[in-house]
Design an enzyme around this catalytic site. Structure first.
Site, PDB file in Angstrom:
ATOM      1  N   CYS A 103       0.835  -1.197   0.000  1.00 45.93           N
ATOM      2  CA  CYS A 103       0.000   0.000   0.000  1.00 45.93           C
ATOM      3  C   CYS A 103       0.872   1.250   0.000  1.00 45.93           C
ATOM      4  O   CYS A 103       0.607   2.205  -0.733  1.00 45.93           O
ATOM      5  CB  CYS A 103      -0.930  -0.006   1.212  1.00 45.93           C
ATOM      6  SG  CYS A 103      -2.086   1.389   1.249  1.00 45.93           S
ATOM      7  N   CYS A 141      -6.161  -3.221   6.878  1.00 43.17           N
ATOM      8  CA  CYS A 141      -7.422  -2.486   6.884  1.00 43.17           C
ATOM      9  C   CYS A 141      -8.565  -3.255   6.231  1.00 43.17           C
ATOM     10  O   CYS A 141      -9.712  -3.155   6.676  1.00 43.17           O
ATOM     11  CB  CYS A 141      -7.235  -1.137   6.210  1.00 43.17           C
ATOM     12  SG  CYS A 141      -6.676  -1.217   4.488  1.00 43.17           S
TER      13      CYS A 141
END
Length: 357
Positions: free
Chosen positions: A101, A197
């Site tokens: 990410c 997440c």
């Protein structure tokens, strides 16, 4: 006046990073990256991409007088983070999606948006530092050792470091919360976000099955010397070093020692079978921009929460190294990152591909 694009997750760290950047004299724009939608059958009580997080980020940006945008990067996040995460588990590895990410979204797509908005800097709430010496940028540990995030930033390039600010690198978490409270931010007492997440309930296998629509077949548990020990429930449910959830009775504790997707087999052994001194690492990124050519001494972390361990690193080519640790290391795990440090400076890092004694 220089402009900065602030990545705001709706948490206390990015809120204070935005404040400090504005106080440093930058013209600031706040933004939140919309990265994913959870599958409908994945339960979630807390997620860093929730509506509340977006509204919290927006409220802080408006309180600071900043323009605020939400960027839809869901397609890119699925392609660059979630799909590799799924493939890694299917191939018997244990990925670290936070690294991907950072590499492809925060310091990839967000940098593209920063250029479009004529911003000189991208700002995040990471706990790390950047220093410049003789036109070379160095990635350094944060002052707060309990929050240091330099491990997940090892893939940064010289160009990215030159255009990034980490305002929290010299602060402790307690100081960050105090600053947020003093400025009346709604995020001041907000709980920490989840490590991964898009799997907020921690059930990786369930999330993978929800994303892919697949059911992963059972297969044999074998001892490290080849003896049948039972049947596993699908490769994606196991990672090297795992002890819980095996469902096997044994007079001694058993651990996952190796995962072989080629024959759908999970190998089990005692604690001693987990340790290795020799670790192979590929896809190295060297922070200074050039790869060393001779063996050298440094310290290495094989997982985020581990303390660095003394080792000798032997560069095999620009992207591959062999690491020999002074002491055997517990469960070097394919798919995880090996990050090299010289004192408080990150030299570089790459992906673990194998280990042996």
């Amino acid at each position: 006046m220089k402009k900065a694009l602030i990545a705001m997750s709706g948490g206390v760290d990015s809120s204070v990073a935005a404040l400090l950047t504005k106080e440093a004299g930058f013209s600031c724009i706040g933004c939140t990256m919309k990265l994913y939608d959870l599958p409908e059958d994945t339960s979630c009580e807390r997620s860093c991409c929730s509506l509340r997080d977006t509204e919290d980020a927006r409220s802080v940006a408006y309180r600071l007088g900043m323009p605020y945008y939400v960027f839809n990067f869901k397609d890119e996040f699925y392609r660059e983070v979630i799909e590799p995460f799924i493939r890694s588990y299917e191939n018997g590895m244990t990925p670290n999606p936070c690294i991907d990410c950072n590499r492809f979204l925060k310091f990839g797509k967000l940098f593209d948006r920063a250029r479009i908005l004529d911003c000189d800097k991208v700002v995040t709430g990471h706990y790390a530092r950047i220093e410049r010496h003789n036109d070379v940028y160095y990635l350094k540990k944060a002052f707060d050792p309990t929050k240091d995030q330099s491990y997940v930033l090892y893939a940064m390039t010289q160009q990215q470091l030159a255009h990034t600010l980490f305002p929290l690198g010299t602060l402790r978490k307690t100081e960050v919360r105090e600053i947020a409270a003093a400025h009346g931010f709604a995020t001041a007492d907000k709980a920490e976000s989840q490590d991964i997440c898009f799997v907020p309930d921690g059930d990786y296998a369930r999330a993978i099955e929800a994303y892919t629509g697949k059911r992963y077949p059972p297969g044999p548990f074998l001892s490290v010397d080849g003896r049948p020990m039972g049947t596993h429930k699908g490769l994606i449910r196991y990672t090297v070093g795992q002890r819980k959830g095996l469902g096997i009775s044994s007079p001694e504790p058993l651990y996952v020692c190796r995962i072989c997707p080629e024959n759908n087999t999970v190998y089990l052994g005692g604690r001693e079978a987990l340790f290795a001194r020799h670790v192979m690492v590929q896809h190295m990124n060297w922070i200074a921009g050039t790869a060393p050519t001779a063996p050298f001494r440094c310290h290495v972390k094989l997982r985020y929460r581990q303390r660095e361990q003394a080792a000798t690193v032997n560069p095999l080519d620009g992207e591959t190294v062999s690491i020999l640790f002074d002491e055997p290391q517990r469960a070097p795990t394919p798919g995880q990152a090996a990050v090299l440090y010289q004192d408080d400076t990150v030299l570089g890092g790459g992906e673990i591909t194998g280990a042996q004694n």
